[in-house]
Design an enzyme around this catalytic site. Structure first.
Site, PDB file in Angstrom:
ATOM      1  N   LYS A  19     104.450 -58.771  68.809  1.00 28.93           N
ATOM      2  CA  LYS A  19     105.118 -59.794  68.030  1.00 28.93           C
ATOM      3  C   LYS A  19     105.809 -58.910  67.001  1.00 28.93           C
ATOM      4  O   LYS A  19     107.026 -59.370  66.722  1.00 28.93           O
ATOM      5  CB  LYS A  19     104.241 -60.787  67.464  1.00 28.93           C
ATOM      6  CG  LYS A  19     103.720 -61.886  68.444  1.00 28.93           C
ATOM      7  CD  LYS A  19     102.299 -62.717  68.068  1.00 28.93           C
ATOM      8  CE  LYS A  19     102.028 -63.533  69.273  1.00 28.93           C
ATOM      9  NZ  LYS A  19     100.775 -64.210  69.015  1.00 28.93           N
ATOM     10  N   GLN A  62      96.544 -64.538  63.831  1.00 25.90           N
ATOM     11  CA  GLN A  62      96.172 -64.512  65.352  1.00 25.90           C
ATOM     12  C   GLN A  62      94.980 -64.657  65.532  1.00 25.90           C
ATOM     13  O   GLN A  62      93.779 -64.474  64.983  1.00 25.90           O
ATOM     14  CB  GLN A  62      96.188 -62.704  65.905  1.00 25.90           C
ATOM     15  CG  GLN A  62      95.957 -62.451  67.273  1.00 25.90           C
ATOM     16  CD  GLN A  62      97.114 -63.278  68.213  1.00 25.90           C
ATOM     17  OE1 GLN A  62      98.218 -63.163  68.033  1.00 25.90           O
ATOM     18  NE2 GLN A  62      96.524 -63.800  69.200  1.00 25.90           N
ATOM     19  N   ASP A  96     103.377 -71.177  64.162  1.00 27.72           N
ATOM     20  CA  ASP A  96     102.735 -71.381  65.484  1.00 27.72           C
ATOM     21  C   ASP A  96     102.420 -72.787  65.619  1.00 27.72           C
ATOM     22  O   ASP A  96     102.147 -73.314  66.857  1.00 27.72           O
ATOM     23  CB  ASP A  96     101.179 -70.902  65.173  1.00 27.72           C
ATOM     24  CG  ASP A  96     101.216 -69.696  65.999  1.00 27.72           C
ATOM     25  OD1 ASP A  96     101.897 -69.217  66.898  1.00 27.72           O
ATOM     26  OD2 ASP A  96     100.021 -68.804  65.464  1.00 27.72           O
TER      27      ASP A  96
END
Ligand code: NAP
Length: 295
Positions: free
Chosen positions: A54, A98, A121
């Site tokens: 990412k 994460q 997200d």
């Protein structure tokens, strides 16, 4: 194989190029690049690989990356403190924490602490609610990537029968919400569903997000259906090696389907491309600019 192979790698590359162009334009209008902060807690190898890729995609798109790698013993209070600082940092448009987080940290509490405008997200309850209410939201990257592939393949999804196997908050549920918004007729199946093969046989569009290697067999597929395989499963291969397979038995399904995503090279590459897209969109909204034309 009769099915068309849906090339997620090519679609992701094209999207990333459009995002990079959008980043350059955003920078020329605002004097700064969009910024994405990544937060990794602990040393889980798979999570570390995801976060690194990412970060690489962020730099390649011309965005500013802010990597925060914390030790596995980080407390919830310390993580919440970092989230508060990132929420307040004007250079940061997107925050990615994460998952999974270590056991001492309540991930729901951390997600709820994110500024919803920076929740790239799409996991914050405000974004989940806005998506299901049909309002502008930041949408989880994997189902958004699946939708992009489906629309590129089929054009309008209106009136089509869609079956989503899997009801996770990350993939299955937001996928169903996106398909409803496209006026598909949506069924969500899960581990308690009766006659799964019978349910799947009705699908013009099948999205499999289960996490069980090659569970969906070829004779479950309606002839001509479009099959999106989200599963990523590592299975033993010859010579003591391993290989990745999806939730769908690819060769069998490809003999019946109209189009199908491979694993790897299907949905996977779209996820990171959509994270870049979401960060660019978040930057525009925070700057009071109209959404960019990236999809
Ligand atoms: P998850 O949270 O474990 O959810 C799996 C879902 O599948 C659950 O709803 C579960 O039902 C259902 N399920 C399990 N066994 C089943 C069965 N025998 N029949 C019918 N349904 C069954 O998984 P996830 O996070 O959604 O991920 C799913 C897969 O996608 C995994 O392989 C994951 O690695 C992959 N994935 C890929 C990407 C990507 O970028 N390509 C991103 C995210 C995930 P219950 O709710 O009843 O337990």
């Amino acid at each position: 194989m009769t099915a068309r192979r849906i090339d997620g790698k090519a679609a992701a590359l094209a999207l990333r190029q459009r995002v990079a162009a959008g980043v350059a334009e955003f920078q020329s209008r605002t004097g700064r690049p969009p910024g994405l902060a990544t937060v990794l807690v602990g040393e889980d190898p798979a999570s570390a690989v995801y976060v690194r890729s990412k970060g690489k995609a962020t730099t390649e798109a011309g965005m500013a990356g802010f990597a925060h790698d914390l030790s596995a013993s980080t407390s919830e209070a310390e993580l919440l403190d970092l989230v508060a600082r990132l929420n307040a940092d004007d250079r940061v448009d997107g925050i990615l924490v994460q998952l999974p987080l270590p056991a001492q940290i309540d991930s729901a509490r951390v997600i709820a602490a994110l500024d919803p405008a920076k929740d790239v997200d799409g996991f914050h309850p405000i974004n989940v609610g806005r998506l299901s209410a049909g309002l502008d939201a930041l949408v989880p990257c994997t189902p958004l990537g699946c939708l992009h592939l489906l629309k590129a393949e089929l054009g309008s999804l209106a009136g089509l029968d869609a079956v989503v196997v899997g009801r996770s908050n990350i993939v299955g549920k937001p996928m169903a919400a996106l398909l409803i918004a496209e006026s598909a007729t949506v069924t969500i199946a899960h581990s308690k569903s009766r006659d799964l093969p019978g349910i799947v046989r009705r699908a013009d569009i099948l999205v499999a997000a289960v996490g069980r290697p090659e569970m969906v067999r070829g004779d479950w597929i309606k002839p001509g259906a479009t099959v999106i395989d989200v599963g990523i499963n590592r299975v033993p291969a010859e010579g003591g090696k391993s290989r990745l397979v999806g939730d769908v038995a690819f060769d069998e399904a490809a003999a019946v389907a109209g189009a199908i995503t491979p694993v790897p090279g299907g949905v996977g590459p779209m996820t990171i491309a959509m994270l870049m897209r979401n960060t660019l969109v978040a930057a525009h909204r925070r700057a009071g600019l109209p959404d960019p034309e990236t999809f």
